[in-house]
Design a protein around this motif. Sequence first.
Motif, PDB file in Angstrom:
ATOM      1  N   GLN A  45       0.828  -0.970   0.353  1.00  0.00           N
ATOM      2  CA  GLN A  45      -0.292  -0.050   0.357  1.00  0.00           C
ATOM      3  C   GLN A  45       0.899   1.416  -0.233  1.00  0.00           C
ATOM      4  OE1 GLN A  45      -3.293  -0.748  -0.459  1.00  0.00           O
ATOM      5  NE2 GLN A  45      -2.534  -2.371  -0.579  1.00  0.00           N
ATOM      6  N   PHE A  46       2.327   1.310   0.746  1.00  0.00           N
ATOM      7  CA  PHE A  46       2.699   1.881   1.065  1.00  0.00           C
ATOM      8  C   PHE A  46       3.619   2.686  -1.068  1.00  0.00           C
ATOM      9  CE2 PHE A  46       7.360   3.880   1.919  1.00  0.00           C
ATOM     10  CZ  PHE A  46       6.483   5.012   2.093  1.00  0.00           C
ATOM     11  N   ALA A  47       3.745   1.279  -1.302  1.00  0.00           N
ATOM     12  CA  ALA A  47       3.856   1.697  -2.597  1.00  0.00           C
ATOM     13  C   ALA A  47       3.068   1.853  -4.042  1.00  0.00           C
ATOM     14  CB  ALA A  47       4.728   0.133  -2.834  1.00  0.00           C
ATOM     15  N   LYS A  48       1.521   1.868  -3.012  1.00  0.00           N
ATOM     16  CA  LYS A  48       1.074   2.723  -4.783  1.00  0.00           C
ATOM     17  C   LYS A  48       0.554   3.734  -4.086  1.00  0.00           C
ATOM     18  CE  LYS A  48      -1.864  -2.096  -4.294  1.00  0.00           C
ATOM     19  NZ  LYS A  48      -2.771  -2.506  -4.309  1.00  0.00           N
ATOM     20  N   PHE A  49       1.216   4.666  -3.066  1.00  0.00           N
ATOM     21  CA  PHE A  49       0.705   5.527  -2.712  1.00  0.00           C
ATOM     22  C   PHE A  49       1.992   6.011  -3.319  1.00  0.00           C
ATOM     23  CE2 PHE A  49       3.077   8.380   0.419  1.00  0.00           C
ATOM     24  CZ  PHE A  49       1.541   9.699   0.417  1.00  0.00           C
ATOM     25  N   ILE A  68       6.825   9.640  -6.831  1.00  0.00           N
ATOM     26  CA  ILE A  68       7.688   9.209  -6.075  1.00  0.00           C
ATOM     27  C   ILE A  68       8.363   7.762  -5.693  1.00  0.00           C
ATOM     28  CG2 ILE A  68       8.981   9.430  -3.428  1.00  0.00           C
ATOM     29  CD1 ILE A  68       6.772  11.781  -2.956  1.00  0.00           C
ATOM     30  N   VAL A  69      10.138   7.916  -6.035  1.00  0.00           N
ATOM     31  CA  VAL A  69      10.909   6.672  -5.337  1.00  0.00           C
ATOM     32  C   VAL A  69      11.714   6.803  -4.457  1.00  0.00           C
ATOM     33  CG1 VAL A  69      12.833   5.428  -6.718  1.00  0.00           C
ATOM     34  CG2 VAL A  69      10.964   5.647  -8.847  1.00  0.00           C
ATOM     35  N   LEU A  70      11.207   5.854  -3.487  1.00  0.00           N
ATOM     36  CA  LEU A  70      12.327   6.232  -1.955  1.00  0.00           C
ATOM     37  C   LEU A  70      13.471   6.282  -1.682  1.00  0.00           C
ATOM     38  CD1 LEU A  70      10.609   6.246   0.802  1.00  0.00           C
ATOM     39  CD2 LEU A  70      10.539   3.467   1.069  1.00  0.00           C
ATOM     40  N   ASP A 119       3.044  -7.319  -6.960  1.00  0.00           N
ATOM     41  CA  ASP A 119       3.561  -6.574  -5.941  1.00  0.00           C
ATOM     42  C   ASP A 119       5.501  -6.436  -5.622  1.00  0.00           C
ATOM     43  OD1 ASP A 119       0.979  -6.422  -5.480  1.00  0.00           O
ATOM     44  OD2 ASP A 119       0.890  -7.816  -3.904  1.00  0.00           O
ATOM     45  N   ARG A 120       6.094  -7.226  -6.182  1.00  0.00           N
ATOM     46  CA  ARG A 120       7.542  -6.938  -6.170  1.00  0.00           C
ATOM     47  C   ARG A 120       7.824  -6.541  -7.126  1.00  0.00           C
ATOM     48  NH1 ARG A 120      11.765 -10.228  -5.025  1.00  0.00           N
ATOM     49  NH2 ARG A 120      10.873 -12.730  -4.419  1.00  0.00           N
ATOM     50  N   LYS A 121       6.975  -6.550  -8.094  1.00  0.00           N
ATOM     51  CA  LYS A 121       7.645  -5.481  -9.246  1.00  0.00           C
ATOM     52  C   LYS A 121       7.769  -3.941  -8.982  1.00  0.00           C
ATOM     53  CE  LYS A 121       7.368  -8.794 -13.190  1.00  0.00           C
ATOM     54  NZ  LYS A 121       6.287  -9.512 -13.989  1.00  0.00           N
ATOM     55  N   LEU A 122       5.603  -3.764  -8.264  1.00  0.00           N
ATOM     56  CA  LEU A 122       5.880  -2.386  -8.123  1.00  0.00           C
ATOM     57  C   LEU A 122       6.574  -2.103  -6.785  1.00  0.00           C
ATOM     58  CD1 LEU A 122       3.253  -0.110  -7.658  1.00  0.00           C
ATOM     59  CD2 LEU A 122       2.735  -1.633  -5.674  1.00  0.00           C
ATOM     60  N   GLN A 144       9.071   1.170  -6.905  1.00  0.00           N
ATOM     61  CA  GLN A 144       8.684   2.704  -5.766  1.00  0.00           C
ATOM     62  C   GLN A 144       9.625   2.988  -5.120  1.00  0.00           C
ATOM     63  OE1 GLN A 144       5.880   3.386  -9.136  1.00  0.00           O
ATOM     64  NE2 GLN A 144       7.071   5.138  -7.436  1.00  0.00           N
ATOM     65  N   PHE A 145      10.437   1.426  -4.675  1.00  0.00           N
ATOM     66  CA  PHE A 145      11.374   1.806  -3.508  1.00  0.00           C
ATOM     67  C   PHE A 145      12.545   1.999  -4.209  1.00  0.00           C
ATOM     68  CE2 PHE A 145       9.041  -0.124   0.361  1.00  0.00           C
ATOM     69  CZ  PHE A 145       7.941   0.235   0.100  1.00  0.00           C
ATOM     70  N   GLY A 146      13.135   1.234  -5.305  1.00  0.00           N
ATOM     71  CA  GLY A 146      14.370   1.542  -5.952  1.00  0.00           C
ATOM     72  C   GLY A 146      15.550   0.667  -5.041  1.00  0.00           C
ATOM     73  N   VAL A 147      15.149  -0.459  -4.913  1.00  0.00           N
ATOM     74  CA  VAL A 147      16.252  -1.385  -3.915  1.00  0.00           C
ATOM     75  C   VAL A 147      15.302  -2.792  -4.129  1.00  0.00           C
ATOM     76  CG1 VAL A 147      16.663   0.328  -2.219  1.00  0.00           C
ATOM     77  CG2 VAL A 147      15.164  -1.025  -1.592  1.00  0.00           C
TER      78      VAL A 147
END
Length: 435
Positions: free
Chosen positions: A202-206, A212-214, A235-238, A242-245
């Motif tokens: 859910q945070f990645a969707k936000f 934004i890339v974390l 979900d893994r791809k998302l 979005q996290f970049g790690v």
Amino acid sequence: MRLFDFSLKLNGFEIDKAKKVLADIQGKTESDFKDYIEEQKKLILQHHLNYNPFYKTFGKAIDIENWNSIPIMTKRHLQQPIEKRLSQGYSTNNVYINKTSGSSGDPFIFAKDKWCHAMTWAQIMDRFSWYNIDFNSSKQARFYGIPLDRKGYTKERIKDLFSNRYRFSVFNLSDDAFDKVLYKFKAISFEFINGYTSPIVQFAKFLKRKNIVLKEICPSLKVCIVTSEMLFDLDRKLIKSQFGVPIVNEYGASELDLIAFETPNGDWRVNSDTLYIEIIDEKDKVLPYGEEGRVIITSLYNKAHPFIRYDIGDIGSLTLDSSERLPKLNSLLGRTNDIVILPSGKKAAGLTFYYITKSVIENDSNISEFVIEQATLDQFIITYASKTPLTDQKKSVITKEIEKYLEPNLSITFKRVDVLKRTKAGKLKQFISSL
């Protein structure tokens, strides 16, 4: 100062010694390792037959020379006062005590002796080090549940302080709450994220909605480790985008240990150092590598409480190239009580059903989360949280997709809510069977 190690020692957990013992185990040759496993299995079995009144009664027909004569232990066998299950020499005052989350439907209180718990932490710290994470120095962003009563809340916050982590609530996943989470990532040099899969998704969707890339706002971030709930490929791809790690999948059980951990090469390495894993069929027969069955685990070091041939309640398989020393998890289908039973008699893993629906529903960014409940053999309820209701066309597409993969003439009901109900621990149970 190595504050995390110090906090473990302060509570009686000999972490330095445990790290050395673990290193010795991992340094054994193939033949020596096999001998070690066989010896440790016999030692823990003999200990509980000699010193644990509960296990003496439970395992009265055991042949010490025949491992397969040991009865399978389930969570329901353990739903009695903890005092009745402890080995001689142990009490609630000299062991580590905790309780399972109850996500399987059978919650219970369990115990570990302090040496066993030290070995658990040695194993966890070893696996996290694969990604250059040091619990003493690496700041953790933790997406977990937390008790809401004052005493429990304060206790967890103190533990978080000593454990060099900041905990985010998983009970509020609104954009306002995530704005505050984002602020913390800008202000604190987190090195890793660890927590339940669904709130992290859910945070990645936000972040995607915010473009934004974390990693760009928190450059110190190295890895995200998800646990306790299934991680789907979409979900893994998302999360990764979005996290970049790197995204790492962890499989564990609070009453046991870390069970499996994803390597940098993408293998799901099973913990064979402190646990003994078997996959068995419905008749309790051990299955060969590659075949799916019930996951059975023996804790090789817990002398305070028996977990010998313990049915954790999951269905999974080991890879064909697994070995006793390097077993690798091939699949984890979910809880044994999360099985779809259809009118025709056909069975399917509940999470497979969830996955079919997920691929359709989540193409619509309007839907944030959903769960599926089987009410009767042919009746299913899809409860979802969204900004606006699903259209009749979308409902029709979902229904047809379900019938395509399962069978026709199923009744699918859709129920829209503002927020989905989570367990007391903060987990989201994605499939529920009421049969």
